[in-house]
Each structure stands twice: as structure tokens, then as C-alpha cells.
Scaffold this motif. Structure first.
Motif, PDB file in Angstrom:
ATOM      1  N   ARG B 384      21.300  24.279 -19.686  1.00 19.39           N
ATOM      2  CA  ARG B 384      20.671  23.996 -18.654  1.00 19.39           C
ATOM      3  C   ARG B 384      20.801  24.007 -17.638  1.00 19.39           C
ATOM      4  NH1 ARG B 384      21.493  19.157 -22.116  1.00 19.39           N
ATOM      5  NH2 ARG B 384      23.538  18.734 -21.898  1.00 19.39           N
ATOM      6  N   ASP B 385      21.920  24.346 -17.440  1.00 16.14           N
ATOM      7  CA  ASP B 385      22.545  24.245 -15.879  1.00 16.14           C
ATOM      8  C   ASP B 385      22.379  26.317 -15.307  1.00 16.14           C
ATOM      9  OD1 ASP B 385      22.978  21.792 -16.308  1.00 16.14           O
ATOM     10  OD2 ASP B 385      24.838  22.390 -16.276  1.00 16.14           O
ATOM     11  N   TYR B 386      21.625  27.483 -16.369  1.00 22.79           N
ATOM     12  CA  TYR B 386      22.151  28.569 -15.771  1.00 22.79           C
ATOM     13  C   TYR B 386      20.177  28.833 -16.636  1.00 22.79           C
ATOM     14  CZ  TYR B 386      27.097  27.277 -14.160  1.00 22.79           C
ATOM     15  OH  TYR B 386      27.739  27.223 -13.328  1.00 22.79           O
ATOM     16  N   SER B 611      30.898  26.300 -10.903  1.00 22.01           N
ATOM     17  CA  SER B 611      30.551  25.214 -10.493  1.00 22.01           C
ATOM     18  C   SER B 611      31.311  24.119 -11.548  1.00 22.01           C
ATOM     19  CB  SER B 611      29.228  24.475 -11.659  1.00 22.01           C
ATOM     20  OG  SER B 611      29.240  25.362 -13.064  1.00 22.01           O
ATOM     21  N   TYR B 613      32.348  20.427 -13.505  1.00 23.83           N
ATOM     22  CA  TYR B 613      31.876  19.310 -14.125  1.00 23.83           C
ATOM     23  C   TYR B 613      33.069  17.735 -14.295  1.00 23.83           C
ATOM     24  CZ  TYR B 613      28.510  22.575 -16.157  1.00 23.83           C
ATOM     25  OH  TYR B 613      27.155  23.404 -16.024  1.00 23.83           O
TER      26      TYR B 613
END
Lengths: 192, 779
Positions: B384-386, B611, B613
Motif C-alpha cells: 500500500r505504501d511502497y 517512514s 508507523y
């Protein structure tokens, strides 16, 4: 637990907690975290008198060793057996108010909170955040962790997270007047 | 060729008069050579440019590395010595008598000394240091540094649990030449290219020697390629065996030598060479090979192990030490003999090394790839993020919350209990399946995910993808919605548990029944939840209205569409075990919704935070209301549908939870939490056929097996300021005296304490023994 012990408890706990209050009037500073420990450790000192033998889990299946739990200062001995004893014994309803944590603040927790503090002062907020999350994993119910996390978020001008963290900390601070004051002050600052 | 031609031309020019056919031929030859010279020159320049561009620009695609949580060590931690030993084993620590190097451990009774390797974390470098530990029955008793001074806290390196690979499935751990032990280089040079440090890319002596040994042995035992040629082959040329490739290999090797030092070439070689196959994953370079075969970093290997790695270069599949141990051993010993022959090592050392076994770690104990269900969760989040190509090539470091100790216990608990159930019920439960998810009840960390009975199998991940009706697990939401109306409902509100018929919006009717097919008259609200009465719950929900219940479910963390039909009240809602965990997370953390986290942070290859979380939370419920619900969930475990759990636990341990069983017993659920863990267990069949299991006889057994192994902390409720406890007569909901029969200590939110009070005659007074509800906050 005998009635005498209970009486001692009900007299001494508030006294000791009260003495903490005067002992450390401004818990607000992070450096003063240790100020809570007398309150907690006092329960450590007193409670063992009411802990009897620890029951062991009834091991089943292939587990051959009976498991005993780590001495838990909060455990009260004896199986509940309705009405087996004749003498009526009042239970101190105030007792639940003492939300004393079952474990004393560990050296690990204090060390990590201090590390985070110095990282924050050095301007390295991300590292401070990581250190505080380490502290949180070690003591996820200790309000001191949330107090510092919330202050850090406030410092980072992240008001929403700061507020939620303060609320969470407050929800874990029942019976701890200083902590409550600290969180309420913080919440006011955040909303300003 | 190009050099000779001008000389030839000179000679010819002296015989100018003789212009013959032969001289015309020579002129032609000269012209041809000139063309050849130019073309060859251009070719060389082109090759040269290619080599330099590729060699200097060469970046290996580095798969992302996924790590488990680092194990924190501190005095007072409930960590068993055997669990620490397991962790150290996963990290490839060597058991020794005296600890002298990083990655070693010595054990002496209940004392342990370890020298950690150190690691770069998001919050800074954890140094490599010597730690002295002592254990007692409670766990880790003390922690001290080398000098014996108390150490507040230390972290081990995190266990590598997997990677995200590029399409060609090449995996490697890059090593720098300085990190590579001399012995390995000596072994490699001895067996593959002994004149490596003298030649200019190709070695005529090497070829000659190889031919000689091959003739002497009557078969191919040595190849004539230098390390440089081998590198060129792997590095620049495609794997197809063409004549053209053979032709340019030698000049390329020489050009490479011209531009780069031996050390640079060697370093590239050490990282490039193919050394084995782990399933679909190709093991490249000595750094990864060391982990793959020995479970330890390269610099901790012994002479015989270095020799084995060097031996593998010739044919990683032919000499695969796991599949062909004799072949591998023979070739390893050949390498050791070569080392002795070339006087790198003494006879004595060589003899000793040859006597040692291969010393491989079992493929099974390798943690990498051992937890496919958890890794699946991590990968979904990462995708989802990379971008996939960044994940597969940038060498990112992904730090997760996986706790391998908890994970292994969860896997073992599911396997053991399902095995026992299958045995007891025979055919009916032959293909029973299950899933377990475990989290930290406060931080939202997901610490273990088990996707099926065979936890090593990378297939259907039930923890994430088995979307099944949650049955009675939904009930706390109904009761929570009621308790939020604190003027209207308290824990002692009297609820009728009597038959009812409801018309659905689509014209059908809904007529729920209790599990025991009986109705129980009027029951106090807390008991209706603890005993999971369907009729009382349905009545309560209908009274509240579906809107309120749906809103409560959404605030608890349900993100799916929720049907407004009343069947939702009894759990027609379908969720995955992980989604159920989100719902109970909000309950366990006193009304604060905390998104579940599998990833803590992602760092670049060189340790910069890419990043993080962070811990997120949002207050969704008043902690005082949640406290009342937690009371009823503790009652469920003490007196209600899950009370069998206390057969295995001491009464001093506070637990809370809820059982769930769906229609025809297709699904067996249990969701429960302790002071530190929140765990959800599900059992059922993949084909959704009925089972003989209830929530209590199935999933609860898995849960309690797991908790027995985890030795959880007691759940100590913190009593909110707005809550007070009062003795209440359960049958009337009125206040009473503690000493009266049927009196029960019940929490109330301020303003909802019953006003009526009725004592009892002196004669009926009883002395109450300590009961569980007086233990709630204990202390």
C-alpha cells in the motif's frame, strides 16, 4: 486476610499515598517521575502480607510442569467458596480505588524515559518517539509513558495526537491525583 | 595482430621493385588488417566503456529485509531462559564456554552471558556489548554489564524473518571486503584461481594447470577460468553459451583488470557469485550463503566452514551440502588440502578442520520465510505504501512487531488443540482448520499471525482472509450500545430472555433461539452477556435500535458494511480474525481505538528512517462505560460460557473474553485479553460445513493453551473516576448489604447507581468469601 490486616491496609494506604502527595508536589516534570514510586512500592511492601500461597495452573495435556505465575502482589489467596466461613467480614470498598499498579516502575522504563527526554532536548524528536514507544511496550499501562508521549507531541505541535495521548494517560491515572493534575494541565495547554 | 602488421609493411617496402602478385596480396592483407585494427579498436573502446559503466554503476538489486521485533532485555521481564535461548538460536548465536566475540553465549545454570552484535535501530545504534543475565522462576531476574554493574535495558539484534525479492528472485547480503575473513579469501583463491593476485585477467598458467590436473585425474576437476573471468561471465554477459560470449570474455576480463584493483574485483565477485537455491530464492554472495548454510554471519565461521563455502563455487547444486553431504564433505576437504599445500595453514590445523562435520543449520530452523502468514500481513501493508520495485531493490529494512516466541507458541497451540480435537471427534473434524492472531492489548502491535494448522505452509491465510460470521463475538457491541445509555441501562437492568419474533425489512421473519433452546426469564444485563443469551441480547438490541448498534460496531473499528437486519445482533456479521482483533482492541484499551500495526518503521539500507508507523489512538468510548463492559467480559470467563478456562489458570489471574459460535456450529470463536495480550482464535472448516464445536469447546481451548504457554500478566482494570462499586441484589437490581445472600459487587457510572435499597434479615446474613469481582482491581 484478617480484619486487622484489612484495617491496617485501609488506614495505611491512603496515608502513604497522601504522603507521596506532599513528598512530590510537582510531579509534572519528567525528572520527577520517580516521585510516584514510593506510592507504588508502598503497596509492594504492604501487600505481601495478604498474599498467601500462589495457586498453580492445572497443567493439562503434554505440559508436564505445573505452571506457577510470577508472584503477583495483587493476588489474594484462597479459592472463593461461598459462605464457608461464619464471621461476616466487610470488604473495604474503597480498596478498588487504589489503582496501584501490580509492578513497580522498572529501571528499564525510567532509563528509556530519560533517554527519550535527552533525545527530545537534543532536538531529535523522531528518536525520542521511538524510545518512548520502546518504553510503552515495556509498560503499556504506565501513565508516565503517555504523559511524556503527549508532551512530545505537543512540542511537535501535533495537537490532535497530543490530546488523545493525554486522554489515554488520564484514563490510566485513576487514584493518582498528581498524574491527573499533570494530564489536566497538559490538556488545557493543548487546547489553548 | 594489429601490432604485427606495420612491421610486415616495413619489410615489404624494402623490396619495392618486386611488384608481384604476392605483394598485391600483402597490400590487401595490410588493408584488411587496418580495417581489423580500427574495428577491433572501436570494439575494445566499446567494451571498455561498457565495462566501466556497468562496473561502476552496478548496484545489486537488494531485496527489502523484514525483521522481527528486537527482544528487549530488562530485569523483571517475564522471559523464560528457554525462550531467550530460542531467540539466540534464531540469531545464530554460538554456545561457547567463554564468551569472547559478538554472537556468542555461555550458559551456566540459571546464569547466562551473551555478547551481542549490536544493531542500528530507528532510535539509534544499539552497541555490541557483553551482558550477564540471571534467571529465576519469574523470568529474567537481573541484567548486568561486563563489569557487573546493573544494566537497565538492552536489546538484541532483530531476527531476520524474510525479504521481498525482485522478479529474478536473487537474494544477497552485501559484504565489504574488510568484513570478509582472510581464511575465506585464501580458500577461494586456492581452489578457484591460485594466481589471482599475479595475472592480468586471464591466466595461461591456470589453464595449463587445469588441463594437467584434468588429464591426470581423467576428468574435469578444475576449470581454467580466473575469478575475473568468472565475474565477467556472471556480471556482464548473459547466461547463454555462445561463441561470441566465449570470445569477448577474455578481453573483457583483461580490461576489467586494467581499470580496477584486485580488491575491487574480489569484492564484486564475493557478492555476485551464485551459491545455492532456497526454494525460488537464489542465494548470491558469501554474506547470504553464510546465513543460509550456517545461520551465522560470515565473520563468525570457522576454517572448515569457510572452506565449504569456497568449495560450493564450482557447483552449488552438485555439491549442495544438504542434499549431497558426502560430495560436499569431500570437496571441502579438498579445499582444506589445497590450503595446506599452498602453506596457508599448518598440517595440524588442516587435519583438525577435516575432521569436523559440515556443521550446517537445518533448513527448518532458518527463521527466514518461516512465518508466511505474518509476512503476508506485512507485505500487504508495504504494497500500500511502497512501489514493488523499491521494495525489491533498495535494500530497505522493515521492522515489524512479530514476536517469534509468541508466534511459535501460537502455532504450537493451534496445532496441538486441533490435533486433539481431530482425534477425539474423528472424521467430523478431520479437516478442521483454524487461525490465531495475537496482539498487545494496549499498543495495537500485532505480534503473531497463524494462518492455518500448518503454519509453514504459504497458502490460504485464514487469519486475514477467512471472512466468517462472528456469532456471539458481536454481543459486546450490543451491550455497549445499551450501557452507553447509562440513565436507561446498567449492568443490573433486568432484561427479559423470552421468545420473540421480528419482521425483517424484506418481509421474512426472524425468530432467534437460545443455544440451549430454553428461555431464562428475566435476567440481569451482565448475566445475559456472560452467559451469551440470544433472546435477551436480541430484545436489548431491538430496544436500542439497529442504528445505535451499527454505530457502536463502527466506532469499535468495524470497517465493513453492516446489515441493518436484526440477525446482525446475534453475529451474522462476517469478519476475519484480524478484523475481530481490531474490534476487541478498542474494548481492551478502554475505549481508545488503536489501529493494529504490523510494521514499526521502514529504514533505508544505510539506516535513515523512511517512514515510521507511530502509535495512533482515538478515543471512541468513555472509559467508564468500557469499564462496565469489561466487568461483564470478566464475568464471562469467571462464571459464564468460558468459565472452563479457569481449570488451567490460578484464580488470581484476571482474564476477560467472549466465546462465539455460529449457526450449526460452523464457526468456533474466542476473543480474549489479559494484562498484556489480546488474542483471537477461530476454528472451522474451509468448506464451511458444520462442526461439533462451540466457541468454548473449540477456540477457547486453543486460546487457553496459548495463554498457558505465554504466562500472561493479570488484567488489572484501572477504575475510572466516574465509576463506583456497590453491593446489589442480582434478582432485583436494588442496592443491598454485602452480607446479604445473592449480593454482588457491581460497578456503576456516576448518576446510575440504583436508588432503592433493601437489606436482609440478620438471620440470613452470610459471610462472603473473597470473590472474583472483589479482585478486579486487586491491589
Amino acid at each position: 486476610m484478617t480484619r486487622a490486616q484489612k484495617a491496617v491496609l485501609s488506614i495505611f494506604l491512603p496515608v502513604i499515598l497522601a504522603s507521596c502527595a506532599t513528598h512530590d508536589p510537582n510531579l509534572v516534570g519528567v525528572e520527577d517521575r520517580s516521585g510516584q514510586s514510593p506510592g507504588r512500592s508502598s503497596s509492594q511492601v504492604l501487600i505481601p502480607s495478604q498474599t498467601g500461597t500462589l495457586e498453580t495452573g492445572n497443567a493439562t495435556g503434554n505440559e508436564s510442569t505445573a505452571r506457577s505465575y510470577p508472584a503477583d502482589s495483587s493476588s489474594i489467596s484462597g479459592q472463593p467458596s461461598e459462605g464457608s466461613e461464619a464471621i461476616p467480614q466487610p470488604i473495604n470498598i474503597e480498596a478498588p480505588v487504589m489503582t496501584v499498579q501490580s509492578k513497580p516502575p522498572s529501571g528499564a522504563l525510567l532509563a528509556l524515559l530519560e533517554q527519550a527526554e535527552s533525545q527530545q532536548q537534543a532536538g531529535n524528536n523522531q528518536r525520542a518517539l521511538s524510545s518512548l514507544e520502546r518504553a510503552q511496550r515495556i509498560a503499556p499501562r504506565d501513565p508516565a509513558v503517555y504523559l511524556q508521549l503527549s508532551r512530545l507531541r505537543l512540542d511537535m505541535k501535533d495537537y490532535q495526537r497530543a490530546e488523545q495521548l493525554a486522554r489515554k494517560g488520564l484514563s490510566l491515572s485513576s487514584g493518582n491525583k498528581q498524574m491527573q493534575r499533570a494530564f489536566n494541565t497538559l490538556l488545557k495547554q493543548i487546547k489553548r | 595482430m594489429a601490432k604485427k602488421t606495420p612491421a610486415a609493411r616495413g619489410r615489404k617496402k624494402q623490396n619495392k621493385p618486386a611488384r608481384s602478385r604476392s605483394s598485391r596480396f600483402l597490400t590487401f592483407l595490410f588493408k584488411l588488417s587496418l580495417v581489423g585494427f580500427v574495428v577491433g579498436g572501436i570494439g575494445l573502446i566499446y567494451l571498455d566503456a561498457t565495462i566501466r559503466a556497468k562496473f561502476e554503476g552496478k548496484r545489486w538489486a537488494l531485496p527489502a529485509k523484514v525483521y522481527a521485533r528486537p527482544l528487549e532485555l530488562y530485569a523483571g521481564q517475564a522471559l523464560k531462559a528457554e525462550d531467550l535461548r530460542l531467540e539466540l538460536k534464531s540469531l545464530g548465536y554460538q554456545a561457547v564456554k567463554n564468551v569472547s566475540r559478538p554472537g556468542q553465549v555461555s550458559v551456566n545454570g540459571n546464569r547466562m552471558r551473551i555478547r551481542t552484535r549490536g544493531f542500528g535501530f530507528a532510535d539509534g545504534q544499539e552497541p555490541s556489548r557483553t551482558i550477564n543475565l540471571s534467571f529465576n522462576t519469574g523470568g529474567l531476574h537481573s541484567l548486568a554489564d561486563k563489569q557487573g554493574r546493573a544494566l537497565p535495558v538492552a536489546r538484541l539484534e532483530p531476527v531476520l524473518i524474510g525479504g521481498i525479492y525482485p522478479a529474478d528472485n536473487e537474494d544477497r547480503d552485501l559484504v565489504k571486503l574488510e568484513q570478509v575473513p582472510k581464511a575465506l579469501i585464501q580458500a577461494l583463491v586456492s581452489v578457484e584461481d591460485r594466481s589471482f593476485y599475479e595475472h592480468y585477467g586471464i591466466s595461461l598458467r591456470g589453464i595449463a594447470r587445469a588441463m594437467w590436473s584434468n588429464i591426470a585425474a581423467g576428468r574435469m576437476v578444475q576449470g581454467g577460468s580466473t575469478l575475473t573471468q568468472q565475474l565477467v561471465k556472471n556480471f556482464f554477459l548473459t547466461s547463454e553459451r555462445t561463441l561470441w560470449r566465449k570470445l569477448i570474455e577474455a578481453p573483457m576480463a583483461m580490461l576489467l583488470e586494467l581499470h580496477y584493483s584486485k580488491d575491487e574485483i574480489l569484492q564484486a565477485y564475493l557478492n555476485e557469485v551464485y551459491l545455492g537455491q532456497a526454494g525460488a530464492r537464489a542465494v548470491h554472495g558469501f554474506g547470504l550463503a553464510s546465513q543460509y548454510y550456517f545461520g551465522r554471519p560470515l565473520d563468525s565461521l570457522s576454517l572448515d566452514q569457510h572452506s565449504l563455502l569456497a568449495a560450493l563455487v564450482k557447483g552449488p547444486s552438485y555439491y549442495d551440502p544438504r542434499r549431497h553431504p558426502e560430495r560436499a564433505l569431500k570437496r571441502r576437504n579438498l579445499v582444506i588440502d589445497l590450503l595446506r599445500q599452498q602453506q596457508y595453514i599448518s598440517d595440524d590445523l588442516a587435519d583438525k578442520a577435516k575432521k569436523r562435520p559440515l556443521g550446517l543449520v537445518s533448513n527448518k530452523t532458518l527463521v527466514k520465510g518461516a512465518f508466511p502468514a505474518y509476512l503476508d500481513l506485512v507485505k500487504r501493508q508495504l504494497r500500500r505504501d511502497y512501489r514493488q520495485e523499491d521494495l525489491a531493490s533498495e535494500g530497505l529494512q522493515v521492522f515489524t512487531n512479530l514476536d517469534p516466541i509468541v508466534q511459535l507458541k501460537a502455532e504450537a497451540s493451534l496445532a496441538k488443540v486441533t490435533g486433539q480435537l481431530a482425534k477425539r471427534h474423528g472424521n467430523k473434524l478431520k479437516d478442521i482448520e483454524g487461525a490465531v492472531v495475537v496482539g498487545n492489548s494496549q499498543t495495537g502491535d500485532v505480534v503473531a499471525v497463524v494462518g492455518g494448522r500448518n503454519a509453514r505452509f504459504q497458502g490460504f491465510n485464514r487469519a486475514l482472509d477467512a471472512i466468517r460470521p462472528i456469532g456471539s463475538l458481536v454481543k459486546p457491541a450490543v451491550f455497549l450500545a445499551a450501557l452507553e445509555q447509562s440513565r436507561q441501562y446498567t449492568l443490573v437492568s433486568q432484561i427479559p430472555d423470552t421468545p420473540l419474533r421480528i419482521d425483517n425489512p424484506n418481509g421474512t421473519t426472524w425468530e432467534p433461539r437460545n443455544f440451549d433452546k430454553k428461555s431464562h426469564g428475566t435476567v440481569p444485563l451482565h448475566q445475559a452477556l456472560a452467559r451469551s443469551y440470544n433472546l435477551a441480547t436480541a430484545r436489548l438490541g431491538i430496544d436500542m435500535g439497529m442504528d445505535k448498534v451499527i454505530d457502536t460496531l463502527q466506532r469499535l473499528g468495524v470497517r465493513r458494511d453492516i446489515s441493518p437486519y436484526p440477525a446482525t445482533l446475534l453475529g451474522s456479521l462476517s469478519l476475519s480474525p484480524l478484523e475481530v482483533m481490531q474490534l476487541y482492541q478498542t474494548v481492551a484499551s478502554n475505549g481508545f481505538e488503536t489501529p493494529l500495526r504490523s510494521i514499526r518503521s521502514v529504514l533505508t539500507a544505510d539506516g535513515k528512517v523512511l517512514s515510521s508507523y507511530p502509535f495512533e489512538l482515538e478515543q471512541k468510548f468513555d472509559p467508564a462505560i468500557m469499564h462496565l463492559l469489561q466487568y461483564a467480559l470478566q464475568e464471562t470467563v469467571r462464571e459464564g460460557t468460558a468459565k472452563s478456562v479457569y481449570k488451567r489458570f490460578p484464580a488470581s489471574l484476571n482474564l476477560a473474553g467472549k466465546t462465539g459460535t455460529t449457526n450449526d456450529q460452523r464457526d468456533s470463536w474466542f476473543a480474549g485479553f489479559t494484562g498484556d495480550y489480546l488474542a483471537i482464535s477461530w476454528l472451522g472448516r474451509d468448506d464451511n460445513k458444520p462442526t461439533p464445536l462451540t466457541g468454548s469447546s473449540g477456540s477457547l481451548q486453543v486460546w487457553s493453551e496459548l495463554m498457558t504457554r505465554l504466562r500472561p500478566q493479570s488484567y488489572q482494570a484501572v477504575m475510572p473516576e466516574a465509576v463506583s462499586y456497590h453491593w446489589v441484589d442480582d434478582r432485583t437490581g436494588w442496592l443491598t448489604d454485602e452480607v446479604c445472600p445473592g449480593a454482588r459487587l457491581i460497578p456503576f457510572v456516576d448518576g446510575s447507581v440504583p436508588e432503592q435499597k433493601r437489606g436482609c434479615p440478620e438471620s440470613s446474613k452470610v459471610r462472603k468469601a473473597v470473590n472474583w469481582f472483589t479482585r478486579l482491581f486487586s491491589s
